[in-house]
Design a protein around this motif. Structure first.
Motif, PDB file in Angstrom:
ATOM      1  N   ASP A  79       0.816  -1.208   0.000  1.00  0.00           N
ATOM      2  CA  ASP A  79       0.000   0.000   0.000  1.00  0.00           C
ATOM      3  C   ASP A  79       0.857   1.269   0.000  1.00  0.00           C
ATOM      4  OD1 ASP A  79      -2.215  -1.620   0.064  1.00  0.00           O
ATOM      5  OD2 ASP A  79      -2.476  -1.477   2.239  1.00  0.00           O
ATOM      6  N   TRP A  80       2.113   1.139   0.355  1.00  0.00           N
ATOM      7  CA  TRP A  80       3.039   2.265   0.457  1.00  0.00           C
ATOM      8  C   TRP A  80       3.718   2.598  -0.874  1.00  0.00           C
ATOM      9  CZ3 TRP A  80       7.464  -0.167  -1.013  1.00  0.00           C
ATOM     10  CH2 TRP A  80       7.524  -1.537  -0.775  1.00  0.00           C
ATOM     11  N   GLY A  81       3.424   1.823  -1.923  1.00  0.00           N
ATOM     12  CA  GLY A  81       4.052   2.030  -3.216  1.00  0.00           C
ATOM     13  C   GLY A  81       4.897   0.836  -3.595  1.00  0.00           C
ATOM     14  N   GLN A  82       5.887   1.052  -4.463  1.00  0.00           N
ATOM     15  CA  GLN A  82       6.768  -0.040  -4.823  1.00  0.00           C
ATOM     16  C   GLN A  82       8.197   0.467  -5.011  1.00  0.00           C
ATOM     17  OE1 GLN A  82       5.563  -1.838  -8.563  1.00  0.00           O
ATOM     18  NE2 GLN A  82       6.449  -0.208  -9.782  1.00  0.00           N
ATOM     19  N   VAL A  83       9.159  -0.428  -4.745  1.00  0.00           N
ATOM     20  CA  VAL A  83      10.561  -0.110  -4.957  1.00  0.00           C
ATOM     21  C   VAL A  83      11.183  -1.255  -5.761  1.00  0.00           C
ATOM     22  CG1 VAL A  83      11.261  -1.151  -2.753  1.00  0.00           C
ATOM     23  CG2 VAL A  83      12.747   0.518  -3.872  1.00  0.00           C
ATOM     24  N   ARG A  84      12.008  -0.898  -6.751  1.00  0.00           N
ATOM     25  CA  ARG A  84      12.639  -1.892  -7.624  1.00  0.00           C
ATOM     26  C   ARG A  84      14.141  -1.637  -7.700  1.00  0.00           C
ATOM     27  NH1 ARG A  84       9.481  -0.777 -12.975  1.00  0.00           N
ATOM     28  NH2 ARG A  84       9.248   1.266 -11.988  1.00  0.00           N
ATOM     29  N   PHE A  85      14.892  -2.715  -7.928  1.00  0.00           N
ATOM     30  CA  PHE A  85      16.343  -2.637  -8.050  1.00  0.00           C
ATOM     31  C   PHE A  85      16.767  -3.380  -9.317  1.00  0.00           C
ATOM     32  CE2 PHE A  85      15.072  -2.749  -3.641  1.00  0.00           C
ATOM     33  CZ  PHE A  85      15.754  -1.689  -3.081  1.00  0.00           C
ATOM     34  N   GLY A  86      17.565  -2.728 -10.163  1.00  0.00           N
ATOM     35  CA  GLY A  86      18.031  -3.396 -11.375  1.00  0.00           C
ATOM     36  C   GLY A  86      18.067  -2.469 -12.570  1.00  0.00           C
ATOM     37  N   ARG A  87      17.499  -2.946 -13.677  1.00  0.00           N
ATOM     38  CA  ARG A  87      17.498  -2.208 -14.941  1.00  0.00           C
ATOM     39  C   ARG A  87      16.064  -1.845 -15.307  1.00  0.00           C
ATOM     40  NH1 ARG A  87      20.237  -1.053 -19.538  1.00  0.00           N
ATOM     41  NH2 ARG A  87      19.250  -1.409 -21.552  1.00  0.00           N
ATOM     42  N   MET A  88      15.813  -0.555 -15.568  1.00  0.00           N
ATOM     43  CA  MET A  88      14.447  -0.124 -15.864  1.00  0.00           C
ATOM     44  C   MET A  88      14.479   1.289 -16.439  1.00  0.00           C
ATOM     45  SD  MET A  88      13.517   0.342 -11.864  1.00  0.00           S
ATOM     46  CE  MET A  88      14.864  -0.772 -11.447  1.00  0.00           C
ATOM     47  N   LEU A  89      13.314   1.783 -16.869  1.00  0.00           N
ATOM     48  CA  LEU A  89      13.209   3.151 -17.362  1.00  0.00           C
ATOM     49  C   LEU A  89      13.434   4.135 -16.216  1.00  0.00           C
ATOM     50  CD1 LEU A  89      10.008   2.906 -19.605  1.00  0.00           C
ATOM     51  CD2 LEU A  89      12.380   2.804 -20.354  1.00  0.00           C
ATOM     52  N   THR A  90      14.116   5.244 -16.521  1.00  0.00           N
ATOM     53  CA  THR A  90      14.220   6.300 -15.521  1.00  0.00           C
ATOM     54  C   THR A  90      12.868   7.030 -15.455  1.00  0.00           C
ATOM     55  OG1 THR A  90      14.959   8.016 -17.056  1.00  0.00           O
ATOM     56  CG2 THR A  90      16.650   6.581 -16.086  1.00  0.00           C
ATOM     57  N   PRO A  91      12.530   7.653 -14.332  1.00  0.00           N
ATOM     58  CA  PRO A  91      11.234   8.325 -14.213  1.00  0.00           C
ATOM     59  C   PRO A  91      10.979   9.366 -15.288  1.00  0.00           C
ATOM     60  CG  PRO A  91      12.211   8.073 -12.049  1.00  0.00           C
ATOM     61  CD  PRO A  91      13.255   7.655 -13.041  1.00  0.00           C
ATOM     62  N   ARG A 102      14.591   2.351  -7.911  1.00  0.00           N
ATOM     63  CA  ARG A 102      13.497   3.278  -8.242  1.00  0.00           C
ATOM     64  C   ARG A 102      12.311   3.047  -7.313  1.00  0.00           C
ATOM     65  NH1 ARG A 102      10.447   4.646 -14.027  1.00  0.00           N
ATOM     66  NH2 ARG A 102       8.407   5.049 -13.073  1.00  0.00           N
ATOM     67  N   TYR A 103      11.764   4.149  -6.814  1.00  0.00           N
ATOM     68  CA  TYR A 103      10.562   4.108  -5.985  1.00  0.00           C
ATOM     69  C   TYR A 103       9.411   4.777  -6.724  1.00  0.00           C
ATOM     70  CZ  TYR A 103       7.114   5.360  -2.451  1.00  0.00           C
ATOM     71  OH  TYR A 103       5.941   5.520  -1.761  1.00  0.00           O
ATOM     72  N   ASP A 104       8.233   4.114  -6.753  1.00  0.00           N
ATOM     73  CA  ASP A 104       7.012   4.659  -7.344  1.00  0.00           C
ATOM     74  C   ASP A 104       5.960   4.750  -6.244  1.00  0.00           C
ATOM     75  OD1 ASP A 104       8.006   4.514 -10.141  1.00  0.00           O
ATOM     76  OD2 ASP A 104       7.933   2.365  -9.778  1.00  0.00           O
ATOM     77  N   SER A 105       5.444   5.935  -6.043  1.00  0.00           N
ATOM     78  CA  SER A 105       4.500   6.161  -4.949  1.00  0.00           C
ATOM     79  C   SER A 105       3.112   5.643  -5.316  1.00  0.00           C
ATOM     80  CB  SER A 105       4.408   7.658  -4.638  1.00  0.00           C
ATOM     81  OG  SER A 105       3.575   8.312  -5.587  1.00  0.00           O
ATOM     82  N   PRO A 106       2.255   5.433  -4.319  1.00  0.00           N
ATOM     83  CA  PRO A 106       0.844   5.172  -4.621  1.00  0.00           C
ATOM     84  C   PRO A 106       0.180   6.458  -5.085  1.00  0.00           C
ATOM     85  CG  PRO A 106       1.162   5.344  -2.261  1.00  0.00           C
ATOM     86  CD  PRO A 106       2.533   5.397  -2.864  1.00  0.00           C
ATOM     87  N   ASP A 107      -1.071   6.357  -5.466  1.00  0.00           N
ATOM     88  CA  ASP A 107      -1.822   7.532  -5.913  1.00  0.00           C
ATOM     89  C   ASP A 107      -2.393   8.266  -4.703  1.00  0.00           C
ATOM     90  OD1 ASP A 107      -4.781   8.620  -6.776  1.00  0.00           O
ATOM     91  OD2 ASP A 107      -3.305   8.895  -8.361  1.00  0.00           O
ATOM     92  N   PHE A 108      -2.103   9.564  -4.622  1.00  0.00           N
ATOM     93  CA  PHE A 108      -2.619  10.395  -3.546  1.00  0.00           C
ATOM     94  C   PHE A 108      -3.660  11.359  -4.123  1.00  0.00           C
ATOM     95  CE2 PHE A 108       1.797   9.397  -2.278  1.00  0.00           C
ATOM     96  CZ  PHE A 108       1.557   8.768  -1.067  1.00  0.00           C
ATOM     97  N   SER A 109      -4.866  10.865  -4.308  1.00  0.00           N
ATOM     98  CA  SER A 109      -5.963  11.694  -4.836  1.00  0.00           C
ATOM     99  C   SER A 109      -5.579  12.385  -6.144  1.00  0.00           C
ATOM    100  CB  SER A 109      -6.393  12.738  -3.793  1.00  0.00           C
ATOM    101  OG  SER A 109      -6.829  12.112  -2.608  1.00  0.00           O
ATOM    102  N   GLY A 110      -4.992  11.617  -7.059  1.00  0.00           N
ATOM    103  CA  GLY A 110      -4.624  12.155  -8.366  1.00  0.00           C
ATOM    104  C   GLY A 110      -3.175  12.537  -8.505  1.00  0.00           C
ATOM    105  N   PHE A 111      -2.416  12.547  -7.386  1.00  0.00           N
ATOM    106  CA  PHE A 111      -0.995  12.910  -7.435  1.00  0.00           C
ATOM    107  C   PHE A 111      -0.136  11.686  -7.151  1.00  0.00           C
ATOM    108  CE2 PHE A 111       2.939  14.065  -5.236  1.00  0.00           C
ATOM    109  CZ  PHE A 111       3.525  14.888  -6.194  1.00  0.00           C
ATOM    110  N   SER A 112       0.941  11.519  -7.937  1.00  0.00           N
ATOM    111  CA  SER A 112       1.911  10.453  -7.697  1.00  0.00           C
ATOM    112  C   SER A 112       3.288  10.935  -8.122  1.00  0.00           C
ATOM    113  CB  SER A 112       1.529   9.177  -8.471  1.00  0.00           C
ATOM    114  OG  SER A 112       1.571   9.411  -9.875  1.00  0.00           O
TER     115      SER A 112
END
Length: 337
Positions: free
Chosen positions: A109-121, A157-167
């Protein structure tokens, strides 16, 4: 011959039984047959591409496959992984597993965090929606001044959950792991207001990006859905980085502005997209006078049916500092599975 076959069959049965026993004794252990959620996915995509004054048409195979797996660690944390291949291309050279987004992560519920190879934000926003149809040759990888990565290894990389339309999204890690002091930081923010429009912002800073040159880039964009199936997207991108065009000025610190505007319309299964992107002349630190502005305009007709997306794309560009604009066309089909 029969004795050998019987021995092989008995060995296989014993091995299978041992694997089952091991799975029972080691439930939840990676590498053992257990109840992990595993998903095979991919894209089947091929197109015929031709450009004016080129050597002739070419079939471009952008098909790729990937594997996702995961399992709940506890009530609050789900651990997952992904391994994705690159495009098949001409001979499969770039299709190795791990060529595209490949990582291990956890989410809740707090979002997600990934480690490795991926797109930059930031690049994730550059890539979509502002580089389609066919605008990447200018707004994406076609920039004369390079300042940011696209898909990057050695990052978290950390991706936040949705905060009423904001992430928001944040990435940190190494730049070039073989260069001391080469590090990466990236961020992006997204805000959707009352389902009326979405604002995107992106920023990236890379120390010792090339040699001892530090680079930075930022992007501001908007997506506006309109009545009747219409949608408009537009973005501005600023690069403060390294001049990448071949010649005496290659490797010089430089700045460059970029814009992208895309209009879209859907009527049932039929879709139409028209895009325009342009780069301004680069401003070099050595005060060299360069005329490297370029632009592209392209239109795309699409038809969506049962997951298939056949399309026709036609455009014109002078990317790569061409003296005259060249027409191009692409006819293809894609299918996600």
């Amino acid at each position: 011959m029969n004795k050998i076959f019987k021995r092989s069959l008995i060995s296989a049965v014993v091995a299978l039984g041992s694997t089952g026993a091991m799975a029972a004794d080691h439930e939840g252990v990676v590498g053992v047959l257990t109840d992990y959620n595993v998903d095979l996915y991919g894209v089947a995509a091929i197109s015929a591409f031709n450009q004016e004054d080129g050597n002739g048409y070419d079939y471009e195979n952008e098909s790729r496959v990937g594997v996702r797996a995961g399992k709940a660690f506890n009530d609050d944390v789900y651990i997952f992984m992904q391994i994705e291949s690159g495009y098949v291309g001409e001979d499969g050279t770039g299709a190795t597993l791990g060529n595209r987004d490949t990582f291990i992560g956890m989410k809740g519920d707090w979002g997600q965090v990934r480690f490795g190879r991926m797109l930059t934000p930031m690049y994730e926003v550059v890539d979509w929606p502002y580089s389609n149809p066919g605008l990447g040759r200018v707004f994406d990888w076609g920039a004369d001044t390079k300042s940011h990565y696209d898909r990057k290894g050695d990052i978290a990389r950390y991706d936040s959950p949705d905060f009423s339309g904001f992430s928001f999204d944040v990435s940190v890690g190494r730049g070039d792991k073989d260069v001391k002091g080469s590090n990466h930081f990236g961020a992006a923010a997204h805000y959707t207001l009352a389902d009326a429009f979405t604002l995107h912002g992106g920023y990236e800073y890379n120390s010792n990006y090339e040699g001892d040159i530090d680079t930075k880039a930022y992007l501001a964009g908007v997506e506006i859905p309109l009545p009747g199936g219409f949608k408009v997207s537009a973005a501005y991108k600023y690069n403060d980085g390294v001049y990448n065009t071949a010649g005496a000025n290659k490797g010089t610190e430089a700045e460059q502005d970029q814009i992208s505007v895309v209009g879209e319309y859907w009527n049932g299964p039929w879709g139409y997209r028209l895009g325009y992107a342009a780069n301004g002349d680069s401003d070099l630190d050595n005060n060299a006078d360069v005329d490297d502005s370029d632009s592209v305009i392209a239109g795309q007709l699409m038809y969506s049916k049962n997951g298939f997306l056949p399309y026709l794309r036609i455009g014109q560009h002078d990317a790569g500092n061409l003296e005259d604009k060249k027409a191009f066309a692409r006819l293809g089909i894609e299918y996600n599975f």
